[in-house]
Design an enzyme around this catalytic site. Structure first.
Site, PDB file in Angstrom:
ATOM      1  N   SER A 178       0.831  -1.197   0.000  1.00 32.43           N
ATOM      2  CA  SER A 178       0.000   0.000   0.000  1.00 32.43           C
ATOM      3  C   SER A 178       0.875   1.261   0.000  1.00 32.43           C
ATOM      4  O   SER A 178       1.695   1.447  -0.901  1.00 32.43           O
ATOM      5  CB  SER A 178      -0.963  -0.027   1.191  1.00 32.43           C
ATOM      6  N   ASP A 275      -8.047  -2.966  -7.475  1.00 35.12           N
ATOM      7  CA  ASP A 275      -7.574  -2.696  -6.125  1.00 35.12           C
ATOM      8  C   ASP A 275      -8.676  -2.026  -5.306  1.00 35.12           C
ATOM      9  O   ASP A 275      -9.227  -0.995  -5.691  1.00 35.12           O
ATOM     10  CB  ASP A 275      -6.345  -1.785  -6.190  1.00 35.12           C
ATOM     11  N   HIS A 343      -6.531  -5.688  -1.589  1.00 31.87           N
ATOM     12  CA  HIS A 343      -5.543  -4.631  -1.397  1.00 31.87           C
ATOM     13  C   HIS A 343      -4.476  -5.174  -0.462  1.00 31.87           C
ATOM     14  O   HIS A 343      -4.747  -5.405   0.720  1.00 31.87           O
ATOM     15  CB  HIS A 343      -6.193  -3.381  -0.815  1.00 31.87           C
TER      16      HIS A 343
END
Length: 410
Positions: A178, A275, A343
């Site tokens: 991330s 995502d 994610h």
């Protein structure tokens, strides 16, 4: 009599599964936090002024001189109020962080769960600056102060690890998830400069390929956010100089799609084409959907209507277009772009390497990364558009299991 038989049967079952349960618990690898004690000498502080930290689990055997560094993720803060709030949480202070972290997925020390990196020195770098380890500024109004020192945190942690064996690394992989995946793009080439010239050094970004994309209201929500982060935290000075010189808007180099072409170190991009964080915060942020027309679709892709699916397919197309140059021209690069609504997939055992892990062309994420890093195989896997993947069970599990854990963690 029947009741007694049932009780005995239940006891037998419990006794039969007890060793497995104990074994499963024992497999949870918890690694203690290490504070960087001399960080203050380098001006490296978390948002609230606390010392930065990392978790190190030592390698062994053939992996004793190999290193994997993983940037933690967790979003960003883009103004003083949001950064002051963040400074009172684990995302802005080591005072609020757990002192032990569970290492799983790419950080696991179990050969059956992480066959290529299990015996490496594995480091999780904690995230407490709010700008993907890239800022260098300070705010002080006489009442409150904030340290925007992500760049210095990164440097202080590297300097702390060098005498612990990193300086003699034979192989190294810089990775992140991330906001930490974005940090991998920003620091990849810099990482190589700390290591021996003959070391094999590569980088991997997991869910860090954030797109410069308009939302469904045609606003540049993400571009505006990144502009505010770069200006507030003094990030531009630490962006790639070749990139910033080439663009009319220098802060765009905070986006991976613009920075990527200037990275010379071998790079692997792991991302979902759908995502979930980008779906919820870039494509359909709350500001673009005030009446909540997308709420059901966000919670369950199967609930999306035809128009919403078309919008999602357009987002996927834009991601692949942004990656086209890398796909075609990078001879040492790798990709794994799947169609799982997720994610961050490298730190979760379920998605990294398991029986029902998502696969593209019958290859798991761990296998694709291993082929790219160790076996010199061209590994650029792109899944077909949702929902055509044969491994629908895996897609469903990702979309249901990871959507809540990862998006709202950030």
């Amino acid at each position: 009599m029947n009741a007694a038989v049932e009780i005995v049967f239940i006891l037998v079952l419990l006794l039969s599964f007890a060793p497995w349960l104990i074994c499963a618990k024992d497999r949870r690898l918890e690694v203690k936090m290490t504070l960087v004690q001399n960080a203050s000498a380098h001006g490296a502080f978390c948002l609230d002024g606390s010392l930065p930290a990392y978790h190190l689990h030592r390698g062994f055997g053939a992996g004793a001189r190999n290193w994997l560094l993983q940037f933690e993720g967790g979003g960003w803060c883009n103004d003083i109020p949001s950064c002051l709030e963040r400074a009172q949480t684990r995302r802005g202070s080591t005072r609020y962080m757990t002192k032990y972290e569970i290492f799983s997925g790419i950080l696991s020390n179990n050969a059956s769960l992480n066959p290529d990196f299990y015996n490496w020195n594995r480091v999780k770098i904690r995230y407490c600056d709010g700008a993907s380890f890239a800022g260098n500024a300070k705010f002080d109004n006489g009442t409150s102060s904030l340290y925007f020192r992500g760049q210095k945190i990164w440097e202080a942690i590297i300097l702390d690890l060098l005498p612990k064996g990193l300086a003699n690394a034979r192989k190294a992989l810089l990775s992140g998830c991330s906001a930490g995946g974005l940090a991998t793009f920003l620091h990849c080439d810099e990482f190589t400069k700390y290591l021996p010239n003959n070391a094999s050094v590569k980088c991997l970004s997991d869910a860090g390929f954030f797109l410069d994309e308009r939302d469904i209201s045609l606003n540049h929500t993400m571009r505006s956010l990144y502009k505010e982060i770069v200006e507030l935290q003094g990030v531009e000075q630490n962006l790639d100089k070749n990139c910033t010189k080439s663009l009319y808007i220098p802060e765009l180099c905070f986006f991976p799609q613009y920075a990527l072409r200037y990275i010379t170190t071998p790079f692997f991009i792991l991302n979902s084409a759908y995502d979930v964080f980008q779906f919820h915060h870039i494509l359909v942020p709350p500001s673009a959907d005030p009446r909540g027309h997308w709420n059901r679709c966000k919670l369950n892709p199967a609930a999306c209507n035809a128009h919403q699916i078309d919008v999602l397919q357009g987002f996927r197309s834009d991601m692949l277009s942004a990656l086209r140059f890398f796909f075609a021209s990078s001879r040492r690069g790798g990709m794994f772009i799947n169609s799982c609504f997720a994610h961050c997939q490298s730190e979760s055992q379920d998605t990294w390497f398991a029986v029902d892990s998502p696969r593209v062309h019958n290859k798991t994420i761990a296998e694709a990364v291993g082929d790219w890093y160790f076996r010199g195989r061209v590994t650029k896997e792109i899944d077909c558009p949702y929902p055509c993947n044969n491994s629908y069970k895996s897609i469903f599990q990702c979309s249901q299991r990871l959507i809540y854990y990862n998006v709202y963690e950030d």
